[in-house]
Design a protein around this motif. Structure first.
Motif, PDB file in Angstrom:
ATOM      1  N   THR A 106       0.805  -1.230   0.000  1.00  0.00           N
ATOM      2  CA  THR A 106       0.000   0.000   0.000  1.00  0.00           C
ATOM      3  C   THR A 106       0.836   1.277   0.000  1.00  0.00           C
ATOM      4  O   THR A 106       0.279   2.369  -0.027  1.00  0.00           O
ATOM      5  CB  THR A 106      -0.901   0.036   1.247  1.00  0.00           C
ATOM      6  OG1 THR A 106      -0.075  -0.010   2.412  1.00  0.00           O
ATOM      7  CG2 THR A 106      -1.859  -1.144   1.267  1.00  0.00           C
ATOM      8  N   THR A 109       0.269   3.509  -3.182  1.00  0.00           N
ATOM      9  CA  THR A 109      -1.138   3.933  -3.253  1.00  0.00           C
ATOM     10  C   THR A 109      -1.417   5.034  -2.246  1.00  0.00           C
ATOM     11  O   THR A 109      -2.014   6.058  -2.584  1.00  0.00           O
ATOM     12  CB  THR A 109      -2.061   2.729  -2.936  1.00  0.00           C
ATOM     13  OG1 THR A 109      -1.599   1.614  -3.658  1.00  0.00           O
ATOM     14  CG2 THR A 109      -3.486   3.023  -3.292  1.00  0.00           C
ATOM     15  N   ALA A 113      -2.386   8.949  -2.756  1.00  0.00           N
ATOM     16  CA  ALA A 113      -3.682   9.389  -2.220  1.00  0.00           C
ATOM     17  C   ALA A 113      -3.511  10.612  -1.325  1.00  0.00           C
ATOM     18  O   ALA A 113      -4.397  11.458  -1.249  1.00  0.00           O
ATOM     19  CB  ALA A 113      -4.341   8.254  -1.440  1.00  0.00           C
ATOM     20  N   ARG A 130      -3.963   2.490 -14.097  1.00  0.00           N
ATOM     21  CA  ARG A 130      -4.548   3.188 -12.951  1.00  0.00           C
ATOM     22  C   ARG A 130      -3.816   4.514 -12.717  1.00  0.00           C
ATOM     23  O   ARG A 130      -4.436   5.540 -12.461  1.00  0.00           O
ATOM     24  CB  ARG A 130      -4.466   2.297 -11.707  1.00  0.00           C
ATOM     25  CG  ARG A 130      -5.352   2.749 -10.591  1.00  0.00           C
ATOM     26  CD  ARG A 130      -5.732   1.595  -9.693  1.00  0.00           C
ATOM     27  NE  ARG A 130      -4.590   1.031  -8.992  1.00  0.00           N
ATOM     28  CZ  ARG A 130      -4.085   1.535  -7.857  1.00  0.00           C
ATOM     29  NH1 ARG A 130      -4.624   2.617  -7.335  1.00  0.00           N
ATOM     30  NH2 ARG A 130      -3.062   0.967  -7.263  1.00  0.00           N
ATOM     31  N   PRO A 418      -8.615  -2.336 -12.500  1.00  0.00           N
ATOM     32  CA  PRO A 418      -8.995  -3.275 -11.450  1.00  0.00           C
ATOM     33  C   PRO A 418     -10.297  -4.034 -11.692  1.00  0.00           C
ATOM     34  O   PRO A 418     -10.381  -5.216 -11.382  1.00  0.00           O
ATOM     35  CB  PRO A 418      -9.105  -2.377 -10.216  1.00  0.00           C
ATOM     36  CG  PRO A 418      -8.165  -1.261 -10.486  1.00  0.00           C
ATOM     37  CD  PRO A 418      -8.234  -1.022 -11.952  1.00  0.00           C
TER      38      PRO A 418
ATOM     39  N   ASP B  65     -10.381   8.685  -7.107  1.00  0.00           N
ATOM     40  CA  ASP B  65      -9.518   7.801  -7.901  1.00  0.00           C
ATOM     41  C   ASP B  65      -8.197   7.523  -7.195  1.00  0.00           C
ATOM     42  O   ASP B  65      -7.354   6.825  -7.721  1.00  0.00           O
ATOM     43  CB  ASP B  65      -9.269   8.406  -9.287  1.00  0.00           C
ATOM     44  CG  ASP B  65      -8.490   9.706  -9.219  1.00  0.00           C
ATOM     45  OD1 ASP B  65      -8.235  10.187  -8.095  1.00  0.00           O
ATOM     46  OD2 ASP B  65      -8.122  10.228 -10.276  1.00  0.00           O
ATOM     47  N   GLY B  66      -8.025   8.093  -6.009  1.00  0.00           N
ATOM     48  CA  GLY B  66      -6.778   7.861  -5.282  1.00  0.00           C
ATOM     49  C   GLY B  66      -5.658   8.791  -5.712  1.00  0.00           C
ATOM     50  O   GLY B  66      -4.533   8.686  -5.238  1.00  0.00           O
ATOM     51  N   TYR B 274     -10.422  -3.537   2.204  1.00  0.00           N
ATOM     52  CA  TYR B 274      -8.987  -3.337   1.946  1.00  0.00           C
ATOM     53  C   TYR B 274      -8.698  -3.417   0.440  1.00  0.00           C
ATOM     54  O   TYR B 274      -8.002  -2.581  -0.122  1.00  0.00           O
ATOM     55  CB  TYR B 274      -8.188  -4.410   2.693  1.00  0.00           C
ATOM     56  CG  TYR B 274      -6.749  -4.492   2.244  1.00  0.00           C
ATOM     57  CD1 TYR B 274      -5.802  -3.619   2.753  1.00  0.00           C
ATOM     58  CD2 TYR B 274      -6.352  -5.424   1.288  1.00  0.00           C
ATOM     59  CE1 TYR B 274      -4.494  -3.677   2.320  1.00  0.00           C
ATOM     60  CE2 TYR B 274      -5.047  -5.483   0.850  1.00  0.00           C
ATOM     61  CZ  TYR B 274      -4.120  -4.622   1.368  1.00  0.00           C
ATOM     62  OH  TYR B 274      -2.836  -4.662   0.927  1.00  0.00           O
ATOM     63  N   ALA B 277     -10.005  -0.358  -1.395  1.00  0.00           N
ATOM     64  CA  ALA B 277      -9.285   0.887  -1.092  1.00  0.00           C
ATOM     65  C   ALA B 277      -7.868   0.872  -1.647  1.00  0.00           C
ATOM     66  O   ALA B 277      -7.454   1.801  -2.341  1.00  0.00           O
ATOM     67  CB  ALA B 277      -9.266   1.121   0.418  1.00  0.00           C
ATOM     68  N   PHE B 278      -7.144  -0.182  -1.343  1.00  0.00           N
ATOM     69  CA  PHE B 278      -5.705  -0.128  -1.598  1.00  0.00           C
ATOM     70  C   PHE B 278      -5.264  -0.859  -2.851  1.00  0.00           C
ATOM     71  O   PHE B 278      -4.190  -0.596  -3.376  1.00  0.00           O
ATOM     72  CB  PHE B 278      -4.943  -0.656  -0.379  1.00  0.00           C
ATOM     73  CG  PHE B 278      -5.167   0.181   0.841  1.00  0.00           C
ATOM     74  CD1 PHE B 278      -4.709   1.483   0.889  1.00  0.00           C
ATOM     75  CD2 PHE B 278      -5.863  -0.310   1.920  1.00  0.00           C
ATOM     76  CE1 PHE B 278      -4.933   2.282   1.995  1.00  0.00           C
ATOM     77  CE2 PHE B 278      -6.096   0.471   3.039  1.00  0.00           C
ATOM     78  CZ  PHE B 278      -5.621   1.772   3.066  1.00  0.00           C
ATOM     79  N   PHE B 280      -7.562  -1.385  -5.578  1.00  0.00           N
ATOM     80  CA  PHE B 280      -8.287  -0.815  -6.715  1.00  0.00           C
ATOM     81  C   PHE B 280      -8.375   0.707  -6.662  1.00  0.00           C
ATOM     82  O   PHE B 280      -8.886   1.326  -7.593  1.00  0.00           O
ATOM     83  CB  PHE B 280      -9.713  -1.398  -6.775  1.00  0.00           C
ATOM     84  CG  PHE B 280      -9.763  -2.901  -6.839  1.00  0.00           C
ATOM     85  CD1 PHE B 280      -8.647  -3.637  -7.232  1.00  0.00           C
ATOM     86  CD2 PHE B 280     -10.908  -3.599  -6.526  1.00  0.00           C
ATOM     87  CE1 PHE B 280      -8.678  -5.023  -7.287  1.00  0.00           C
ATOM     88  CE2 PHE B 280     -10.954  -4.985  -6.590  1.00  0.00           C
ATOM     89  CZ  PHE B 280      -9.828  -5.697  -6.969  1.00  0.00           C
ATOM     90  N   GLU B 282     -10.375   2.483  -4.973  1.00  0.00           N
ATOM     91  CA  GLU B 282     -11.779   2.917  -4.823  1.00  0.00           C
ATOM     92  C   GLU B 282     -11.996   3.380  -3.383  1.00  0.00           C
ATOM     93  O   GLU B 282     -12.732   2.733  -2.619  1.00  0.00           O
ATOM     94  CB  GLU B 282     -12.724   1.764  -5.176  1.00  0.00           C
ATOM     95  CG  GLU B 282     -12.652   1.341  -6.608  1.00  0.00           C
ATOM     96  CD  GLU B 282     -13.620   2.119  -7.490  1.00  0.00           C
ATOM     97  OE1 GLU B 282     -14.282   3.046  -6.976  1.00  0.00           O
ATOM     98  OE2 GLU B 282     -13.698   1.801  -8.680  1.00  0.00           O
ATOM     99  N   LEU B 283     -11.382   4.495  -3.034  1.00  0.00           N
ATOM    100  CA  LEU B 283     -11.400   4.916  -1.633  1.00  0.00           C
ATOM    101  C   LEU B 283     -12.811   5.306  -1.167  1.00  0.00           C
ATOM    102  O   LEU B 283     -13.184   5.053  -0.022  1.00  0.00           O
ATOM    103  CB  LEU B 283     -10.425   6.077  -1.432  1.00  0.00           C
ATOM    104  CG  LEU B 283      -8.959   5.728  -1.742  1.00  0.00           C
ATOM    105  CD1 LEU B 283      -8.079   6.956  -1.672  1.00  0.00           C
ATOM    106  CD2 LEU B 283      -8.440   4.686  -0.770  1.00  0.00           C
TER     107      LEU B 283
END
Lengths: 462, 316
Positions: A106, A109, A113, A130, A418, B65-66, B274, B277-278, B280, B282-283
């Motif tokens: 993570t 990511t 974020a 992505r 994804p 989208d993160g 999880y 969120a992490f 994909f 998709e938060l």
């Protein structure tokens, strides 16, 4: 108890000048000053921040282990940033991220974020879209000459290119093959002449070699991007695909995809393949302990065998094909990318282009050192392949076989977002381990992918 | 203390305000002291728990989208959740996990507590050994069990082989994987709940058992008529905390053991959150699922408190 609140103290000269209201005012003013200073510091980068080294997140340097091969790979990166800094350019710090290659890590990511992504980082094909769709990748084309672009193998650049613009510079190409354990074959009275060329032969051999503590054939079993990566070539071999690269429409309900799902199901159902990975997924350990006879995996295992079991005999063969199909494999590999929202994308892009995509003799030499000596894998550029020849790591006949026999059958790992990954992953898992009907699973995945593509906006799916 | 009281009373008197009694002033001081003592904790809870919780609920109304892009979509994530078969599958699996773990933890924890309450040799060492799994990293626990359960080569598979049971893939067979995760969860949590029950058992006065014995009550009657009723506050605590732990925990165990597989058989809701969120990015969707989880747990806790009248058992 009578000290701080005593009437005597309250009546002292100092206290007489500082009422409670004064204290509140002073406190508020102090807090305001601190907040303003913090806000200014946050909004305006200081001179030191403007010249601070760029950060490059990856899995190689500085190496936390003492293994000579890993130290050599780490040193390759460190030498590159040293050279860059000595040339008077903005320095680059190598930041080692533990378990960086694990798709479930993570660190990257969460960094993006929170708006704090690294200036440069390594990326795998599965993650590319992505980050591209997130608008954080820098177009590196302006920093490359046409000669350098043409020097890359088209399949190596294909999944890092969108609308003719290059967003990632590949370090290598990593084909999949099937590794086999020579002692296991010999124990079963088998030789190279018995290596399978069709799916049926592969399953038959898997069944024959399974027994006791040994699994005959290992196909990846854990739901992950990696499992999908190992699955795609079986679909391609029958002429199928997940998404048609030309029409950008889902095509997973084909006979080819159904057959590939059925192959994975049959492998487990017939006892040719195991339901879980032997030796916790460690192929070297499984071969040396007699836990596995054949394993579908990638070229990186050549280095792992060299490091950990240099004397253990093993071989590779190309992925067997279905009746009427052709052997096709998938090409993985990591690429350098530059964060478009980093502190100095221009400087970072020049660094990436200089190290990975320049036609200068120095750049080619560095790639020769990486692919031909330190890492020992297939280059992403023709000039590097030619310069290496059969020297260095490529004296190894297994690497030569990868380059000469398996690479030509390769197709780049797709860069599916994804949702598509998950739809395919569910189909693989349900067919392989859940005993579900492959045709039905292919149709379910097809419906999910089609529905997603109706509203998808972003880079093309290849 | 008296000096302060005198001084403040005098000050108020000078300002013409009615003079409070000494008791009122003392209460005011106590309230002020309580305020200052509670302030650091309250601030910490506010900044690190309340604010993120509110932000998380707010996040559930956005598509993210993160990479810094926010789009307000109202109830879009909740509508998506309602029609997401993966979400409902993970809800079903979490409920099965809950139904498997909580009663088992209750029974095993209580059984072990009754056992180690006895005067047996090395009881201290036995208690420690039973508690040790709880303090081991869950990742380590998962890896150890993964090796023991390894298909064909693990020690458990080999033992079963001696009895003619071959090729059992505890973590690779969808019908066995969740049950295996339940057993491992109970194994590493049982020590903690054993200690909780032990504390409850030691609070029960010995005279009750003595009187029951004199009245001719057997062991089972003593357990049913004395132990179980008097353990109700402890049992309540165990059920509530175990439920919350099961719903919000298990991520690291599943992550290492199965990755949510095989065929989605161990994709708990927390693992799905999880993944969204992490993996994909998709938060927003993950935050919406998280909000539903919080609501479910609040409702569960409220129900338990309502049933037990706030967890009070004194008047029973």
């Amino acid at each position: 108890m009578s000290t701080s609140n005593s009437p005597v103290r309250r009546g002292s000269p100092a206290a007489a000048h500082l009422t409670r209201r004064d204290m509140l005012r002073l406190g508020a003013a102090g807090a305001g000053t601190l907040a303003a200073a913090w806000a200014v510091a946050g909004c305006t980068p200081s001179a030191s921040a403007r010249s601070a080294p760029l950060q490059f997140w990856q899995q190689y340097a500085p190496a936390p282990q003492q293994d000579p091969n890993l130290v050599a790979q780490s040193q390759w990166f460190l030498d590159n940033v040293d050279r860059w800094a000595k040339a008077g350019e903005r320095p680059v710090d190598m930041v080692y991220i533990p378990a960086y290659t694990d798709p479930t890590n993570t660190r990257l990511t969460t960094a993006f974020a929170s708006g704090d992504g690294p200036d440069l980082f390594l990326i795998s094909p599965g993650d590319f879209l992505r980050y591209y769709n997130g608008g954080v990748l820098t177009d590196l084309t302006p920093y490359l000459t046409q000669e350098a672009i043409d020097d890359f193998y088209p399949e190596a650049l294909a999944t890092r290119t969108v609308d003719g613009k290059i967003y990632g510079l590949p370090m290598e190409q990593e084909p999949l093959a099937i590794f086999y354990d020579v002692p296991a074959f010999e124990e079963a009275g088998l030789s190279e002449g018995d290596l399978p060329t069709t799916w049926e032969e592969m399953l038959e051999l898997g069944r024959r070699l399974s027994g006791g503590q040994r699994t005959g054939l290992v196909l990846d079993t854990t739901p992950s991007y990696y499992q999908n990566f190992t699955f795609y070539p079986w679909v391609w071999q029958g002429g199928g695909d997940v998404v048609d690269p030309r029409t950008q429409q889902a095509t997973f309900d084909s006979d080819a995809a159904t057959a590939a799902l059925a192959l994975f199901g049959d492998a487990v159902g017939s006892g040719a393949a195991s339901r879980t990975l032997p030796a916790g997924g460690d192929m070297v350990g499984a071969f040396t302990n007699g836990y596995a006879a054949m394993w579908q995996t990638g070229i990186w295992q050549v280095e792992a065998m060299r490091q950990n079991a240099p004397d253990h005999p093993y071989g590779i063969f190309r992925l067997p094909a279905p009746p009427g199909g052709e052997s096709v494999t998938a090409l993985g590999g990591w690429a350098w990318v530059v964060n478009a929202r980093g502190r100095d994308p221009e400087s970072a892009a020049r660094f990436a282009a200089e190290v990975m995509g320049s036609m200068s003799a120095e750049s080619v030499d560095r790639a020769v050192q990486w692919n031909g000596v330190d890492k020992g894998n297939i280059p992403a550029r023709r000039s590097v392949t030619e310069a290496i020849g059969d020297s260095g790591a490529f004296e190894d006949p297994v690497l030569q076989q990868f380059r000469d026999e398996i690479l030509p059958t390769g197709r780049a790992e797709p860069r599916y977002p994804p949702v598509i990954y998950k739809a395919v992953s569910n189909a693989i898992q349900n067919s392989m381990l859940g005993g579900a009907d492959p045709r039905q699973q292919a149709e379910t995945a097809q419906a999910a992918i089609s529905s997603y593509l109706e509203t998808y906006e972003g880079g093309s799916l290849v | 203390m008296s000096a302060v009281t005198v001084s403040r009373t005098a000050g108020r008197a000078r300002a013409g305000a009615p003079a409070p009694t000494g008791k009122a002033a003392q209460e005011r001081r106590q309230r002020r002291a309580a305020f200052w003592f509670l302030l650091p904790d309250s601030l910490g809870l506010f900044v690190f728990v309340a604010v993120p919780m509110v932000l998380s609920v707010v996040l559930g109304f956005f598509r993210m989208d993160g990479f810094g892009s926010f789009d307000f979509i109202g109830l879009g994530n909740y509508v998506r959740m309602a029609g997401d078969p993966q979400f409902w599958s993970s809800v079903r699996i979490t409920l099965l996990y809950l139904v498997g773990v909580v009663p088992a933890i209750f029974v095993v924890g209580l059984g072990l507590a009754l056992l180690v309450q006895q005067k047996i040799p090395f009881v201290g060492a036995i208690r420690s050994m039973l508690f040790v799994p709880y303090v081991i990293s869950l990742v380590v626990v998962a890896m150890v069990w993964e090796f023991m359960l390894s298909e064909r080569t693990g020690v458990i598979s080999r033992l079963l082989g001696l009895f003619g049971v071959d090729d059992v893939a505890f973590l690779g067979e969808p019908s066995l994987a969740l049950g295996t995760v339940v057993v491992i969860t109970v194994w590493f949590q049982m020590g903690y709940y054993m200690i909780i029950f032990l504390a409850g058992l030691q609070d029960i006065p010995g005279e009750y058992y003595e009187a029951a014995r004199i009245d001719g009550a057997g062991a089972w009657q003593r357990f049913r008529q004395i132990t179980l009723p008097l353990l109700r506050p402890t049992s309540f605590f165990v059920v509530v905390t175990a439920t919350v732990a099961v719903i919000t925990g298990g991520l690291d165990l599943v992550f290492v053991l199965t990755g949510g597989g095989p065929a989605g058989a161990t994709t708990l809701l927390i693992f799905y959150v999880y993944e969204q969120a992490f993996l994909f990015g998709e938060l927003g969707y993950a935050a919406a699922i998280g909000s539903v989880l919080v609501l479910v747990m609040l409702a569960w806790s409220a129900l338990m408190f309502a049933v037990t009248r706030g967890g009070r058992f004194d008047n029973d």
